[in-house]
Enzyme design. Structure first.
Site, PDB file in Angstrom:
ATOM      1  N   SER A  51      41.655   6.802  79.575  1.00  0.00           N
ATOM      2  CA  SER A  51      41.662   5.380  79.916  1.00  0.00           C
ATOM      3  C   SER A  51      43.030   4.794  79.617  1.00  0.00           C
ATOM      4  O   SER A  51      43.692   5.206  78.662  1.00  0.00           O
ATOM      5  CB  SER A  51      40.604   4.649  79.075  1.00  0.00           C
ATOM      6  N   TYR A  73      37.707   2.330  70.763  1.00  0.00           N
ATOM      7  CA  TYR A  73      37.788   2.916  72.097  1.00  0.00           C
ATOM      8  C   TYR A  73      39.229   3.287  72.443  1.00  0.00           C
ATOM      9  O   TYR A  73      39.519   4.399  72.866  1.00  0.00           O
ATOM     10  CB  TYR A  73      37.221   1.949  73.137  1.00  0.00           C
TER      11      TYR A  73
END
Length: 160
Positions: A51, A73
């Site tokens: 990501s 994350y």
């Protein structure tokens, strides 16, 4: 009720450990488990799902752009990028090619569509592309979007 964003200074470290187990150690375990099959494959590829949230360079979701929010994350995806580079270096003298793909903001959780996320099938297509692209070569260890690689592949093909 609106929750405050998860920050590194206030994160639930047990929850962060779970995120690391999935996003980093899950990919690591899976790659190691599949190595015997990869070594026998004609076109062995490892494509990690990363990501921009774990990137220093992502202009929209990068580590610096979120002002520390979504810490677990982002950190887990940065660690996955480090794993990708490390595995690519380990396998550089083998046919195994290791890369990471950022499929873009994808609707993998409820409410993501409202944020402009694209359908899962579109995100999956970018991963499939990276796994099967015939011109993917020793750019191994790369992180990016298929659109970026397509530009690089076109330059390599056309000599541009």
């Amino acid at each position: 009720m609106l929750r405050a964003p998860e920050m590194a200074s206030t994160a639930d470290l047990d929850a962060a450990r779970t995120v690391m187990e999935v996003n980093l150690f899950g990919a690591w375990r899976m790659t190691n488990a599949l190595l015997p099959l990869l070594r026998r494959s004609e076109h062995p590829r490892v494509v990690h799902i990363s990501s921009g949230a774990g990137s220093h360079d992502d202009e929209q979701f990068g580590l610096h752009k979120r002002h520390g929010a979504a810490a677990a994350y982002g950190i887990s995806k940065a660690a996955l990028s480090a794993l990708t580079s490390t595995q690519a270096a380990e396998f550089v003298d083998t046919p195994i090619i290791v890369n990471a793909v950022c499929p873009g903001l994808t609707a993998t959780y409820p409410g993501a569509e409202a944020m402009g996320a694209r359908p899962v099938v579109d995100g999956a297509a970018s991963v499939l592309w990276a796994a099967t692209c015939p011109t993917m070569d020793r750019a191994a260890g790369s992180f990016g979007t298929p659109a970026n690689w397509l530009v690089n592949d076109q330059r390599r093909i056309t000599g541009g």
